[in-house]
Write a protein that holds these residues in place. Structure first.
Motif, PDB file in Angstrom:
ATOM      1  N   ALA A   1       2.807   3.643   0.491  1.00 55.24           N
ATOM      2  CA  ALA A   1       3.166   2.982  -0.766  1.00 55.24           C
ATOM      3  C   ALA A   1       3.749   3.952  -1.778  1.00 55.24           C
ATOM      4  O   ALA A   1       4.621   3.583  -2.580  1.00 55.24           O
ATOM      5  CB  ALA A   1       1.943   2.275  -1.355  1.00 55.24           C
ATOM      6  N   ASN A   2       3.294   5.191  -1.750  1.00 50.45           N
ATOM      7  CA  ASN A   2       3.856   6.202  -2.657  1.00 50.45           C
ATOM      8  C   ASN A   2       5.355   6.375  -2.447  1.00 50.45           C
ATOM      9  O   ASN A   2       6.128   6.502  -3.401  1.00 50.45           O
ATOM     10  CB  ASN A   2       3.161   7.552  -2.453  1.00 50.45           C
TER      11      ASN A   2
ATOM     12  N   ILE B   1       9.312  -5.218  -0.602  1.00 47.64           N
ATOM     13  CA  ILE B   1       8.198  -4.252  -0.633  1.00 47.64           C
ATOM     14  C   ILE B   1       8.686  -2.884  -1.092  1.00 47.64           C
ATOM     15  O   ILE B   1       7.927  -2.116  -1.676  1.00 47.64           O
ATOM     16  CB  ILE B   1       7.547  -4.132   0.761  1.00 47.64           C
TER      17      ILE B   1
ATOM     18  N   TYR C   1      -3.885  -0.415  -6.179  1.00 54.18           N
ATOM     19  CA  TYR C   1      -2.961   0.721  -6.057  1.00 54.18           C
ATOM     20  C   TYR C   1      -1.625   0.393  -6.716  1.00 54.18           C
ATOM     21  O   TYR C   1      -1.025   1.230  -7.394  1.00 54.18           O
ATOM     22  CB  TYR C   1      -2.764   1.080  -4.580  1.00 54.18           C
ATOM     23  N   TYR C   2      -1.182  -0.846  -6.517  1.00 54.70           N
ATOM     24  CA  TYR C   2       0.084  -1.248  -7.131  1.00 54.70           C
ATOM     25  C   TYR C   2      -0.057  -1.502  -8.628  1.00 54.70           C
ATOM     26  O   TYR C   2       0.922  -1.453  -9.359  1.00 54.70           O
ATOM     27  CB  TYR C   2       0.636  -2.499  -6.425  1.00 54.70           C
ATOM     28  N   GLU C   3      -1.279  -1.774  -9.060  1.00 54.07           N
ATOM     29  CA  GLU C   3      -1.512  -2.003 -10.491  1.00 54.07           C
ATOM     30  C   GLU C   3      -1.994  -0.736 -11.208  1.00 54.07           C
ATOM     31  O   GLU C   3      -2.410  -0.800 -12.369  1.00 54.07           O
ATOM     32  CB  GLU C   3      -2.543  -3.132 -10.662  1.00 54.07           C
ATOM     33  N   ASP C   4      -1.952   0.394 -10.499  1.00 47.44           N
ATOM     34  CA  ASP C   4      -2.364   1.697 -11.051  1.00 47.44           C
ATOM     35  C   ASP C   4      -3.798   1.663 -11.576  1.00 47.44           C
ATOM     36  O   ASP C   4      -4.128   2.251 -12.605  1.00 47.44           O
ATOM     37  CB  ASP C   4      -1.401   2.127 -12.174  1.00 47.44           C
TER      38      ASP C   4
ATOM     39  N   LEU D   1       0.998  -8.947  -2.254  1.00 46.81           N
ATOM     40  CA  LEU D   1       2.136  -8.750  -3.164  1.00 46.81           C
ATOM     41  C   LEU D   1       2.882 -10.054  -3.440  1.00 46.81           C
ATOM     42  O   LEU D   1       3.973 -10.041  -4.026  1.00 46.81           O
ATOM     43  CB  LEU D   1       3.089  -7.700  -2.577  1.00 46.81           C
TER      44      LEU D   1
ATOM     45  N   LEU E   1      -5.264  -2.356  -2.108  1.00 45.04           N
ATOM     46  CA  LEU E   1      -3.803  -2.401  -2.203  1.00 45.04           C
ATOM     47  C   LEU E   1      -3.355  -2.938  -3.557  1.00 45.04           C
ATOM     48  O   LEU E   1      -2.460  -2.363  -4.205  1.00 45.04           O
ATOM     49  CB  LEU E   1      -3.247  -3.264  -1.072  1.00 45.04           C
ATOM     50  N   LYS E   2      -3.974  -4.029  -3.984  1.00 45.91           N
ATOM     51  CA  LYS E   2      -3.620  -4.622  -5.290  1.00 45.91           C
ATOM     52  C   LYS E   2      -3.861  -3.609  -6.408  1.00 45.91           C
ATOM     53  O   LYS E   2      -3.013  -3.430  -7.288  1.00 45.91           O
ATOM     54  CB  LYS E   2      -4.451  -5.882  -5.518  1.00 45.91           C
TER      55      LYS E   2
ATOM     56  N   LYS F   1       7.307   3.162  -3.590  1.00 41.97           N
ATOM     57  CA  LYS F   1       7.394   3.009  -5.045  1.00 41.97           C
ATOM     58  C   LYS F   1       8.401   3.990  -5.648  1.00 41.97           C
ATOM     59  O   LYS F   1       8.784   3.859  -6.807  1.00 41.97           O
ATOM     60  CB  LYS F   1       6.012   3.218  -5.671  1.00 41.97           C
TER      61      LYS F   1
END
Length: 448
Positions: A144-145, A181, A16-19, A300, A13-14, A148
């Protein structure tokens, strides 16, 4: 979730959010002494998809996440087990936990397997397995997509959420946390339980003419519905033809906002399976558990207790909020029967099945005409939803918090709510008597 899987999920998850997702997956799979087939199955499940290991695994995983489909099976066996947990009768812990006898023995390979025709994706086996051989899919990374981007995504939270994230974390603080979120809004499922309370009170008036008549509520628990449909199917004729409050939340919100996505959050793996039943597909887009939500908050750096409250108008009733615990459905429907059909209230004789064992006993008695009740409520977990396998606090504490929140509700029953009247009118229901019209209540209907 198995502690190791829990840490892998947070890591994924981390990243994914940090690309940095692809690099992190590659790093995990490149570690020494890693069984790539097993680890890839774990990663796929934590990403909510089915992807087998191959030389193109990471690309295939990305494609599956981006083209996520809601019809995947939820509970899967992801690695071999040697049945070390078998009891004196040769039954493994997962077999003992399964209410539907869906886990069988493969004698040739000395292991267990899931009979998918019998499995309801209730997830009891996931919690029972001591070595992490069974997993339920986590649907957050595909979600998450959307979060975002600019999509309208609404979280609908089970009544059992009260107190799960701390005694000082109100529903209004949780709404703020969800918005951080990326959710557009957060709404209590208790409000949609209120709608079904009216529907089932009207059905009680219609079907119960004497103390000897029988009605089974179908409202909340997919375990209860599954038992009736699969094991006690001669009782289906007594079941209220209603969807659950979770499904109602999706249907109503999508009727009012056709472009929105709806994410249910609760204490239960079985709700993931319910959302994927053929006649319900598309009503709920994603399901998260309280345990998964906590991991998301932690990853997060969101601490709900420290947040400001995002308040809303009062809309959910005491009765709807009591759905979170055993007996709550009976209380809520009983109070509406007393208000709408006072001449019938003396006929109401409700009984509850508290956990799978009690539910089976009640249904067996009902089959033989030996049950001293005409309204039967069943909850697959002891304590009701507050005792769900993915709850964060024990069932007794959950009940205490739910009862306190419910008793402080400004709205006591679903028929006391101006907001309820407004929303129902927007979907074509303008009075309690309209609940007698099968066409007008089609949005809440389900044939068993």
């Amino acid at each position: 979730m198995n502690e190791m899987y829990n840490e892998i999920f947070k890591t994924l998850l981390k990243s994914y959010y940090e690309d940095n997702f692809e690099n992190k997956v590659q790093e995990l799979l490149s570690k020494d002494n890693v069984n790539k087939n097993e680890l890839s199955a774990i990663i796929s499940s934590l990403c909510g998809v089915d992807v087998n290991f191959s030389s193109n695994y990471i690309n295939d995983l990305n494609k599956a996440i981006l083209s996520y489909e809601t019809n995947y099976k939820i509970v899967n066996k992801i690695k071999h087990c040697n049945m070390d947990c078998s009891d004196n009768n040769g039954k493994t812990l997962c077999q003992v936990s399964c209410p539907f006898d869906a886990i069988l023995i493969d004698n040739k390979n000395n292991t267990t397997y899931i009979d998918n025709d019998k499995c309801t994706d209730c997830g009891f086996c996931v919690e029972a397995c001591p070595n992490g051989s069974l997993m339920d899919k986590v649907e957050f990374i595909p979600l998450a997509n959307l979060l975002k981007g600019n999509s309208k995504v609404i979280a609908t939270v089970a009544p059992a959420i009260t107190g799960q994230f701390g005694e000082n974390v109100s529903v209004d603080k949780l709404r703020t946390a969800f918005k951080k979120i990326g959710f557009t809004d957060m709404i209590e499922v208790a409000f949609f339980a209120d709608m079904l309370t009216i529907k089932e009170a009207v059905e009680f008036d219609e079907h119960v003419k004497t103390k000897d008549d029988l009605m089974l509520t179908s409202c909340c628990c997919p375990m209860w519905v599954g038992m009736v449909k699969r094991v006690y199917n001669n009782l289906v004729k007594y079941v209220s033809p209603s969807i659950s409050p979770m499904i109602a939340s999706g249907r109503v919100l999508k009727a009012l906002n056709p472009d929105c996505k709806v994410v249910f959050v609760g204490p239960c793996i079985a709700k993931k399976g319910e959302a994927k039943e053929k006649d319900l597909l598309g009503d709920i887009d994603y399901v998260l558990t309280f345990a998964e939500l906590k991991d998301i908050f932690d990853t997060l750096d969101i601490d709900p207790e420290t947040l400001e409250e995002d308040t809303s108008t009062n809309y959910a009733s005491r009765g709807g909020r009591l759905y979170a615990r055993t007996g709550g459905v009976s209380i809520a429907i009983g109070e509406v029967i007393e208000n709408l059909f006072p001449e019938k209230y003396h006929l109401l004789n409700a009984v509850q099945g508290n956990g799978v064992k009690e539910c089976k006993l009640l249904l067996t008695k009902a089959q033989s005409g030996d049950v001293n009740a005409n309204f039967i409520e069943g909850m697959g977990c002891v304590g009701g939803c507050v005792g769900g396998p993915k709850s964060l606090i024990d069932a007794a504490s959950g009940k205490r918090m739910v009862d306190k929140f419910a008793e402080n509700s400004e709205i006591k029953t679903s028929i006391d709510s101006d907001c309820m009247d407004e929303i129902l009118s927007r979907i074509g229901i303008n009075s309690a008597s309209d609940f007698k019209d099968k066409n007008k209540t089609k949005i809440f209907g389900r044939e068993f």
